[in-house]
Design a protein around this motif. Structure first.
Motif, short mmCIF file in Angstrom:
data_model
loop_
_atom_site.label_atom_id
_atom_site.label_comp_id
_atom_site.label_asym_id
_atom_site.label_seq_id
_atom_site.Cartn_x
_atom_site.Cartn_y
_atom_site.Cartn_z
N ARG A 172 -3.76 -13.24 -12.75
CA ARG A 172 -3.78 -12.74 -11.85
C ARG A 172 -2.60 -12.74 -10.89
O ARG A 172 -1.42 -13.20 -10.76
N ALA A 173 -1.58 -11.65 -11.23
CA ALA A 173 -0.72 -10.96 -10.58
C ALA A 173 -0.33 -9.94 -10.49
O ALA A 173 -0.73 -8.55 -9.93
N VAL A 174 1.22 -9.35 -9.64
CA VAL A 174 2.12 -8.20 -9.37
C VAL A 174 2.78 -7.91 -10.06
O VAL A 174 3.52 -8.83 -10.35
N TYR A 175 2.73 -6.58 -10.87
CA TYR A 175 3.96 -6.20 -11.13
C TYR A 175 4.64 -5.44 -10.27
O TYR A 175 3.87 -4.03 -10.47
N ALA A 176 5.93 -5.10 -9.91
CA ALA A 176 6.65 -4.71 -9.05
C ALA A 176 7.45 -3.90 -10.22
O ALA A 176 8.15 -4.43 -11.08
N PHE A 177 7.77 -2.36 -10.12
CA PHE A 177 8.94 -1.26 -10.32
C PHE A 177 9.42 -0.42 -9.08
O PHE A 177 8.63 0.13 -8.80
N CYS A 178 10.27 0.20 -9.82
CA CYS A 178 11.26 1.21 -8.45
C CYS A 178 11.42 1.72 -9.41
O CYS A 178 11.83 1.84 -10.59
N ASN A 179 12.05 3.84 -8.68
CA ASN A 179 12.60 4.43 -9.68
C ASN A 179 13.87 3.82 -9.52
O ASN A 179 14.43 3.48 -8.95
N ARG A 180 14.93 4.95 -10.16
CA ARG A 180 16.11 5.34 -10.15
C ARG A 180 17.10 5.07 -8.80
O ARG A 180 18.03 4.44 -8.35
N SER A 181 16.38 5.94 -8.29
CA SER A 181 17.13 6.88 -5.80
C SER A 181 16.51 5.71 -5.47
O SER A 181 16.91 5.11 -4.45
N ARG A 182 15.33 4.61 -5.29
CA ARG A 182 14.95 3.47 -5.19
C ARG A 182 14.77 3.17 -3.67
O ARG A 182 14.25 3.09 -2.88
N ASN A 183 13.75 4.75 -3.79
CA ASN A 183 13.29 5.35 -3.16
C ASN A 183 11.21 5.02 -2.66
O ASN A 183 10.72 5.61 -1.88
N ARG A 184 11.14 5.17 -4.23
CA ARG A 184 9.13 4.97 -4.48
C ARG A 184 9.31 3.11 -5.18
O ARG A 184 9.92 3.06 -6.34
N VAL A 185 8.10 2.50 -5.09
CA VAL A 185 7.74 1.24 -6.06
C VAL A 185 6.04 1.51 -6.71
O VAL A 185 6.18 2.33 -5.56
N LYS A 186 6.31 1.32 -7.43
CA LYS A 186 5.02 1.34 -7.96
C LYS A 186 3.98 -0.51 -8.22
O LYS A 186 4.81 -0.94 -8.31
N PHE A 187 3.27 -0.95 -7.67
CA PHE A 187 2.83 -2.17 -8.07
C PHE A 187 1.32 -2.11 -8.98
O PHE A 187 0.73 -1.02 -9.36
N LEU A 188 1.95 -2.57 -10.42
CA LEU A 188 0.95 -2.68 -10.81
C LEU A 188 -0.39 -4.02 -11.44
O LEU A 188 0.39 -5.26 -11.41
N LEU A 189 -1.63 -4.40 -10.43
CA LEU A 189 -1.96 -5.45 -11.06
C LEU A 189 -3.71 -4.99 -10.99
O LEU A 189 -4.15 -3.76 -11.55
N TYR A 190 -4.42 -6.34 -11.42
CA TYR A 190 -5.51 -6.00 -12.52
C TYR A 190 -6.41 -6.65 -12.24
O TYR A 190 -6.48 -7.84 -11.06
N ASP A 191 -7.32 -6.42 -11.33
CA ASP A 191 -8.64 -6.93 -10.66
C ASP A 191 -9.85 -6.83 -11.21
O ASP A 191 -10.46 -5.66 -11.84
N ARG A 192 -10.19 -7.87 -11.65
CA ARG A 192 -11.73 -8.24 -12.70
C ARG A 192 -12.44 -7.52 -13.35
O ARG A 192 -13.06 -7.31 -14.44
#
Length: 117
Positions: free
Chosen positions: A41-61
């Motif tokens: 039960r967590a969110v994992y946050a990632f960004c790209n090299r230019s820091r203008n995009r983020v991605k979040f990965l999470l699992y819901d049941r």
């Protein structure tokens, strides 16, 4: 509006990633590189090299969710530091998404008193 409940753990991956990565690649990155359980039960946050995009990965049941946010003219204030993984509160994650530099934010210290008089 994207809002998370306050009891969710947030793990921020400091180094930029290849944004062609999808759910499977990010889940493997969480498990092998970060040493965490991608189905927790967590969110994992990632960004790209230019820091203008983020991605979040999470699992819901029942499956994984991948959320992407792209800024058109600005950049995210991605926290700097030595450790590869940073733990945030959901409130701090929302601040990051709103363009607030987390290094510049300071709270009042928490006070503990023995009596009221």
């Amino acid at each position: 509006m994207f809002r998370l409940s306050a009891d969710v753990c947030v793990y921020l991956h400091r180094d930029p990633i290849d944004f062609r990565c999808g759910i499977n690649s990010l889940a493997i990155l969480v498990e092998q590189s970060m040493g965490l359980n991608p189905m927790a039960r967590a969110v994992y946050a990632f960004c790209n090299r230019s820091r203008n995009r983020v991605k979040f990965l999470l699992y819901d049941r029942s499956g994984f969710l991948l959320v992407l946010k792209r800024l058109e003219e600005d950049r995210f204030f991605w926290p700097k530091g030595d450790e590869a993984i940073l733990t945030l509160t959901t409130e701090q994650l929302h601040w990051l998404l709103d363009g607030i530099d987390l290094a510049a934010v300071r709270r009042h210290p928490e006070r503990f008193y023995r009596s009221m008089g």
